[in-house]
Scaffold this active site. Structure first.
Site, mmCIF file in Angstrom:
data_model
loop_
_atom_site.group_PDB
_atom_site.id
_atom_site.type_symbol
_atom_site.label_atom_id
_atom_site.label_comp_id
_atom_site.label_asym_id
_atom_site.label_seq_id
_atom_site.Cartn_x
_atom_site.Cartn_y
_atom_site.Cartn_z
ATOM 1 N N ASP A 24 5.402 -6.361 6.769
ATOM 2 C CA ASP A 24 5.714 -5.339 7.461
ATOM 3 C C ASP A 24 6.033 -5.824 8.922
ATOM 4 O OD1 ASP A 24 6.107 -3.148 9.247
ATOM 5 O OD2 ASP A 24 3.820 -2.399 8.753
ATOM 6 N N LYS A 86 11.863 -6.024 18.013
ATOM 7 C CA LYS A 86 12.616 -5.068 16.943
ATOM 8 C C LYS A 86 13.646 -4.138 17.439
ATOM 9 C CE LYS A 86 11.247 -2.424 12.859
ATOM 10 N NZ LYS A 86 10.178 -2.065 11.975
ATOM 11 N N GLU A 183 10.910 1.093 5.115
ATOM 12 C CA GLU A 183 9.420 1.034 5.379
ATOM 13 C C GLU A 183 8.847 2.494 4.736
ATOM 14 O OE1 GLU A 183 9.315 0.865 9.514
ATOM 15 O OE2 GLU A 183 9.903 -0.947 9.440
ATOM 16 N N ASP A 205 6.075 8.704 10.234
ATOM 17 C CA ASP A 205 5.590 7.148 10.619
ATOM 18 C C ASP A 205 5.695 7.479 12.140
ATOM 19 O OD1 ASP A 205 5.370 4.781 11.520
ATOM 20 O OD2 ASP A 205 6.630 3.773 10.240
#
Ligand code: ADP
Ligand code: MG
Length: 629
Positions: A24, A86, A183, A205
């Site tokens: 992850d 990211k 994800e 999330d």
């Protein structure tokens, strides 16, 4: 002496298993997990810490420090400490709004974003690779061997460029990236939702800096992303920020120095996290600039303070449900992902919206990595008897078409996420060719005969043209249900032909794994076969071209030259038909090319722009599709 015999259905012993891991690669934290003794587990560093802060610090000598040590460098050396990289993955400089508050400088050059550090310019791919390398080393240290392959997770909304950048980072870190996995899909897998027959699930999330809501539909082990939504600028950090503002007001603080402000932010984050377990927390600290804080924050006060943020996430959920054209009642379950979903206010708000308790038994920080580990384990072939599944929210095997000589030209690469459309141009092989056979295949092998045939159809009515002049655009389109449509169109005349195919139909998950491992196993053999086939095609094309040139313009040459060329052509033809070594055929091809150079020049003089000259152009021209109808 006793020998231990493993029972049927038992998983192989660890040393026989191929090592695989799920990663992850998060905005705030990254993790690596693997399957050990049949259940997934997160791997910790030598101090027992699982979460690796996604922060990299660069020193003058080029050393990269990753994780907790780098996290603390944010205060001392912010300009060379890169966090949340990211957000920049696969992004150009112009795509990053000037609104983004940055502690470090970006290179102003065009193309991929690059960050200025004392160690030189660093791209987001390089920074991510530094993070991945640490996770890789951690896994290999604790598993005691090389990783066979990894699955890296990406947000469901990541586009091609962002996915490609993630893959590149994996490769740069020396990892074999088996697949990228969405994800939310990974989280659903960790909860075993894919084992059910069907259903619609929401994945909520809330991480450090981003909020993602995804609606997934499961049908027979296949997850389809029905809708995604969220807010890329809403996460735990914003909750921290509200606490900071409260502390400044309540504590009557004077304007802060940069480093005291960062201290305050860390303090706020700690207080917020403690409130998850405690009804109230004391906040006492003397800041670097000499100011003191002595406050108490209660959970109920905090909940009221962050209500506007909670409302934004709930609005985004409602929008995603509308986009998916479903009602809340249609959701069979909600999965909580991300460290911030530990907050009691999140749990209760989500439960209220969906009318059911969210799934949160698994650690929300690690659930994505666990799902990725399960997937990685299946992909390297460590499947257990009852794990008879493979996710299909991406294309499991490459799709391509058979070109002249039986060679496969891949059009849609394996692991592309659905839906997808890709086009490629091809051309004719022979002068005056008016029809073309389109053969769509699926698989990783280089030769069509080794791949699975999906469909054949013909494009007819191509206007007669010189070989290589026609432009045939072949488009592969796969919709979210995995339905493939192949279309071929001749661009000058506009004539079209098309066919619908169901690529995964009739192909069991086992077959997919077998085809994948066959692809890996025979890669080098396949490359040889492909090189041979390509050289044979090259030879045939050259023979065709020169024969046709000789028919038209042999009178430009003396008889001796004609004989020499004819003899060389004869030898080339024999080599093409019988020689198993592509290098030897290539020698003959080069020999003929050299021998006919002068002839080509003479023909050019005659202003005939076909054939021979085309041979060199051929090398950059589109590939030829099989014409054997
Ligand atoms: P990302 O997906 O962005 O990498 P994570 O899922 O790791 O982020 O979540 C990080 C966020 O979770 C941070 O804002 C952190 O403060 C928050 N967090 C972690 N633990 C807790 C907790 N016990 N209570 C509240 N928030 C928490
Ligand atoms: Mg996350």
């Amino acid at each position: 002496m006793l020998f231990q015999i493993s029972e049927p259905g038992m998983t192989p012993e660890p040393h026989q298993r191929k090592l695989a891991a799920g990663i992850d690669l998060g905005t705030t934290n990254s993790l690596i997990a693997t399957i050990r003794s049949s259940s997934p587990e997160v791997l910790a560093d030598d101090k027992g810490v699982e979460l690796l802060p996604s922060v990299v610090h660069y020193a003058t000598d080029g050393t990269a420090t990753v994780g907790t040590n780098a996290f603390y460098k944010q205060v001392q050396d912010p300009a060379n400490t890169i966090a949340s990289v990211k957000r920049f993955m696969g992004r150009g400089r112009d795509e990053i709004g000037s609104a983004t508050q940055l502690r470090y400088e970006l290179d102003e050059g065009p193309g991929q974003v690059r960050i200025k550090t004392v160690a030189g310019l660093r791209s987001p791919v390089q920074v991510s690779a530094d993070i991945l390398a640490v996770l890789k080393a951690r896994a290999q240290d604790s598993l005691g061997g090389e990783l066979e392959g990894v699955v890296i997770t990406v947000p469901a909304y990541f586009d091609d460029a962002q996915r490609q950048a993630t893959k590149d980072a994996g490769r740069l870190a020396g990892l074999n990236v088996l697949r990228l996995l969405n994800e939310p899909t990974a989280a659903a897998v960790a909860y075993g939702l894919d084992q059910g027959s069907q259903g619609i699930y929401a994945v909520y999330d809330l991480g450090g800096g981003t909020f993602d809501i995804s609606i997934l539909r499961l049908t027979k082990g296949v997850f389809e992303v029905m809708a995604t939504g969220g807010d890329s600028a809403l996460g735990g950090d914003d909750f921290d920020e509200l606490v900071v503002q409260w502390m400044q007001q309540e504590g009557h603080l004077k304007p802060l120095t940069d480093s005291a402000a960062r201290q305050l932010r860390m303090l706020a984050r700690q207080a917020k996290e403690l409130l998850t377990e405690h009804e109230q927390v004391p906040i006492q600290k003397r800041l670097e600039d000499g100011q003191a804080i002595d406050l108490i924050l209660s959970r109920s006060y905090f909940d009221a303070m962050v209500l506007p943020l909670m409302k934004r996430t709930i609005q985004a959920c409602k929008k995603a449900l509308r986009d998916a054209e479903i009602k809340v009642e249609d959701c069979a379950g909600v999965v909580l992902v991300g460290g911030s979903t530990r907050m009691p206010t999140v749990r209760s708000s989500v439960a209220q919206l969906f009318g059911k308790e969210p799934l949160c038994q698994l650690n929300p920080d690690t659930v994505v990595a666990l799902g990725a580990a399960i997937q990685a384990n299946a992909l390297v072939g460590n499947k257990q008897a009852d794990e008879d599944w493979l996710l299909l929210d991406v294309i499991p095997l490459s799709l391509g078409i058979e070109t002249y000589g039986g060679i496969v030209e891949k059009v849609v690469p394996r692991n592309s996420t659905l839906p997808i459309a890709r086009a490629q141009e091809f051309t004719t092989f022979k002068d005056g060719q008016t029809a073309m056979a389109i053969h769509a295949v699926q698989g990783e092998r280089e030769l069509a005969g080794d791949c699975r045939s999906l469909a054949r159809f013909e494009l007819r009515g191509i206007p007669p043209m010189a070989a290589g002049a026609a432009k045939i655009r072949v488009t592969f389109q796969v919709d979210a249900d995995g339905l493939l449509n192949v279309q071929a169109q001749e661009l000058t005349s506009g004539i079209k032909a098309q066919i619908d195919v169901k690529p995964s139909y009739g192909l069991s998950d086992d077959e997919i794994s077998t085809m994948l491992s066959a692809g890996y196993a025979s890669a080098s053999q396949d490359m040889k076969a492909r090189a041979l086939a390509e050289q044979q095609v090259e030879a045939e094309r050259l023979l065709e071209a020169i024969r046709s040139a000789m028919r038209a313009d042999a009178d430009l040459l003396s008889q001796t030259d004609q004989d020499a060329i004819n003899q060389a052509l004869e030898q080339l033809n024999v080599a093409r038909e019988h020689c198993p070594d592509h290098l030897q055929i290539k020698q003959q091809v080069d020999h003929v090319a050299q021998l006919t150079e002068n002839f080509a020049a003479l023909r050019m003089d005659r202003a005939v722009k076909q054939a021979l000259a085309g041979k060199r152009i051929d090398e950059i021209a589109p590939k030829v599709v099989s014409d054997n109808l």
